[in-house]
Structures are given as structure tokens and as C-alpha cells.
Design a protein around this motif. Sequence first.
Motif, PDB file in Angstrom:
ATOM      1  N   VAL A  26       0.878  -0.995   0.023  1.00 36.76           N
ATOM      2  CA  VAL A  26       0.067  -0.201   0.050  1.00 36.76           C
ATOM      3  C   VAL A  26       0.824   1.089   0.021  1.00 36.76           C
ATOM      4  N   ARG A  27       1.885   1.245   0.883  1.00 35.80           N
ATOM      5  CA  ARG A  27       2.873   2.563   0.906  1.00 35.80           C
ATOM      6  C   ARG A  27       3.554   2.699  -0.462  1.00 35.80           C
ATOM      7  N   PHE A  28       3.774   1.569  -1.025  1.00 28.58           N
ATOM      8  CA  PHE A  28       4.628   1.523  -2.276  1.00 28.58           C
ATOM      9  C   PHE A  28       3.559   2.253  -3.305  1.00 28.58           C
ATOM     10  N   ALA A  29       2.409   1.735  -3.578  1.00 31.87           N
ATOM     11  CA  ALA A  29       1.405   2.269  -4.241  1.00 31.87           C
ATOM     12  C   ALA A  29       1.224   3.783  -4.078  1.00 31.87           C
TER      13      ALA A  29
ATOM     14  N   GLY B 154      -6.110   2.857   0.082  1.00 29.00           N
ATOM     15  CA  GLY B 154      -5.213   1.639  -0.669  1.00 29.00           C
ATOM     16  C   GLY B 154      -5.110   0.636   0.213  1.00 29.00           C
ATOM     17  N   THR B 155      -5.393   0.639   1.527  1.00 22.50           N
ATOM     18  CA  THR B 155      -5.500  -0.587   2.282  1.00 22.50           C
ATOM     19  C   THR B 155      -6.865  -1.299   2.183  1.00 22.50           C
ATOM     20  N   ILE B 156      -7.921  -0.477   2.126  1.00 20.40           N
ATOM     21  CA  ILE B 156      -9.188  -0.969   1.258  1.00 20.40           C
ATOM     22  C   ILE B 156      -9.048  -2.021   0.110  1.00 20.40           C
ATOM     23  N   GLY B 157      -8.161  -1.440  -0.838  1.00 20.09           N
ATOM     24  CA  GLY B 157      -7.814  -2.119  -2.000  1.00 20.09           C
ATOM     25  C   GLY B 157      -7.214  -3.301  -1.568  1.00 20.09           C
ATOM     26  N   LEU B 158      -6.192  -3.412  -0.578  1.00 13.00           N
ATOM     27  CA  LEU B 158      -5.441  -4.807  -0.182  1.00 13.00           C
ATOM     28  C   LEU B 158      -6.401  -5.570   0.402  1.00 13.00           C
ATOM     29  N   ILE B 159      -7.352  -5.188   1.222  1.00 17.38           N
ATOM     30  CA  ILE B 159      -8.314  -6.195   1.834  1.00 17.38           C
ATOM     31  C   ILE B 159      -8.959  -6.670   0.915  1.00 17.38           C
TER      32      ILE B 159
ATOM     33  N   ALA C 191      -2.439  -7.953  -5.993  1.00 19.65           N
ATOM     34  CA  ALA C 191      -2.860  -7.037  -5.091  1.00 19.65           C
ATOM     35  C   ALA C 191      -2.636  -5.655  -5.674  1.00 19.65           C
ATOM     36  N   VAL C 192      -1.503  -5.332  -6.226  1.00 24.70           N
ATOM     37  CA  VAL C 192      -1.165  -3.911  -6.558  1.00 24.70           C
ATOM     38  C   VAL C 192      -2.282  -3.166  -7.548  1.00 24.70           C
ATOM     39  N   PRO C 193      -2.803  -3.884  -8.493  1.00 27.00           N
ATOM     40  CA  PRO C 193      -4.105  -3.301  -9.274  1.00 27.00           C
ATOM     41  C   PRO C 193      -5.188  -3.030  -8.572  1.00 27.00           C
ATOM     42  N   TYR C 194      -5.490  -3.933  -7.311  1.00 26.67           N
ATOM     43  CA  TYR C 194      -6.745  -3.526  -6.762  1.00 26.67           C
ATOM     44  C   TYR C 194      -6.350  -2.147  -5.775  1.00 26.67           C
ATOM     45  N   ILE C 195      -5.384  -2.137  -5.253  1.00 26.56           N
ATOM     46  CA  ILE C 195      -4.659  -1.150  -4.453  1.00 26.56           C
ATOM     47  C   ILE C 195      -4.573   0.272  -5.251  1.00 26.56           C
ATOM     48  N   VAL C 196      -4.156   0.415  -6.510  1.00 25.03           N
ATOM     49  CA  VAL C 196      -4.176   1.366  -7.045  1.00 25.03           C
ATOM     50  C   VAL C 196      -5.468   1.835  -7.477  1.00 25.03           C
ATOM     51  N   GLY C 197      -6.291   0.723  -8.159  1.00 20.03           N
ATOM     52  CA  GLY C 197      -7.697   1.047  -8.658  1.00 20.03           C
ATOM     53  C   GLY C 197      -8.431   1.773  -7.483  1.00 20.03           C
TER      54      GLY C 197
END
Length: 301
Positions: A81-84, A103-108, A126-132
Amino acid sequence: MTTAAVRTVELDQTTGTDRPASGAAGVAEGLPWVEDAGKIAPKDARELSKLFFDRLQVLEEGTHEYQYARNTLIEMNLSLVRFAAGRFRNRGSGEMEDIIQVGTIGLIKAIDRFDLSREVEFTSFAVPYIVGEIKRFFRDTSWAVHVPRRLQELRVEIAKAKEELAGTLDRDPTVKDLATHLKITEEEVLDGLIAANGYAAGSLDSPNEQSDDGPANGKARTVADTMGDTDPAMETVENLHALAPLIQELDDRERQIIEMRFGQEMTQSKIGEALGISQMHVSRLLARTLRKLRTGLCVEA
């Protein structure tokens, strides 16, 4: 693996599997007790995540063991999350803390939907979910003026096209250039450019960068100082413009009375003397004519 972050686990002599040491209540059998998941190095987190995902699939949702496995996965992968979120550090007015929370919501969501059988690295999943999720946050909250989502997305496409064309054309692209590049009409490009003005609102108290005037009385001119105001005479002009065709429809005597009363500002008695009629007759004619004009204006409106 960082031993400071993971407590010692006891080996079950019967099954050969790891079991948490005493005091790690609620930990699923086969999983180590992670003291501080946030301190796990990214490389170790990737290996541990596979173990936790494997157990998460067989644990019953809602149990303490399930919650432990799921929460540990979240904490171990917060570095993603911090990276994204770092990509959006200077975008809009969003605080970094808010961006990380979104972003944490995307991670979950990624954790809840990940399946080990896909043979895909969790980081790639996970990264596409976080970025999205972060992009959705900016799309829905960063606009100073609400515009349709279609125009919000078009604004992004136009911005990318501008940057790309500026490099190839060695100049700022025109509306026609953008329309050809994006394969849309020039009207759609103009809509997108106008919508972009709603992304951020400027303050009326901010200095006017386009003004060539120097500071007045030691104070720089603001945007508000250079903005025009509504001319009160404009309403009169509009009313006269609307009245003109209606006055042309009046008969000669009615137009003459209107001209003498409002153009020459004559009293009703003076008008009566000029026309050879009584003041009362002038009053009735004037009232009838004004009523006719008001009715015409209401119909026009």
C-alpha cells in the motif's frame, strides 16, 4: 525470516507441523504467531503470505483463527500500500494518510479475493486492486465541481494525449490534433477541456499571475480585484430589447403616449393638454397600454 517479529513455534511431534507457542491463543494450528507483522521484511512477507493464504482457505470465516490469519496478511502486506500510495504523493490535495487508508481497502479486497490455485504472485494480484481504489478515491473526491464520470475519464485521456503529442509535434497540440489522436470529435475534446476546469478551484484571494500591474499600496492584486461585476444597466438593456417588438405592435396614439410619458417624462395632465383629452382618459389609455405590454412580456418569457 526476522526472528524478532515471529515468536518461536513448537513442533508437533505427532504431525510434524508447526504449532504456536503457549500464550498465542486464537492462532490456527499450522501457523506461526507473528508478534509484529508490520516489521516483517517484504521478502519474508511474500513467503509467509503463501502459508497464511493456504490456511485461510480452510479456516471457517468469523472464527478467531480466521481473523488472526486475515489480519496478519493485511499487516504483513501494508508495504504494498505504501509503495502504491507513493505514486500519488503529489496528486491533488489528498493527505498521504487518507491515501494509505484508501489503498488499504484495496489490499483487503485483494486478500479476500486471492486464490493460490491461480499460481500468481500475490503482489502482482494486489497492486492493481490498491491502485484502482486510490484512483477511485481521487476520481470521486478530488473534483472541486462535480462532473460526469465520462468527462472525468476523458480529462485523463486528454492530459496523456497532450503530453505525448507535445513531444512528437514539438509544440502544444491543438484541439484538432487531440481529436485525431484520440479518435473523437473536436466537440468532445472541448467538453473534456472545459470539464478539466472543475478539477481544482482557485481562491479569489490568490495573486493574479496574469496581471502585469505591480503591487498597489504594497499589496499584490488578487484574482478578485481583476474580476468584473454585473452591470446593473444590463437588465434595463435586456428589458428594452424585449419591449421593442411589442411597442411596434401598438397603434400610433398608444406609442405616442408611451413616448411622451416615459421618453419625455411628461405628466398625464400635460399629455392630455397636448392630445386634447382629459387626464383621466390619458390615465386609462396608459394603464391599458402598459397592461398590454406586460402581457406580451409574460408570453415572450
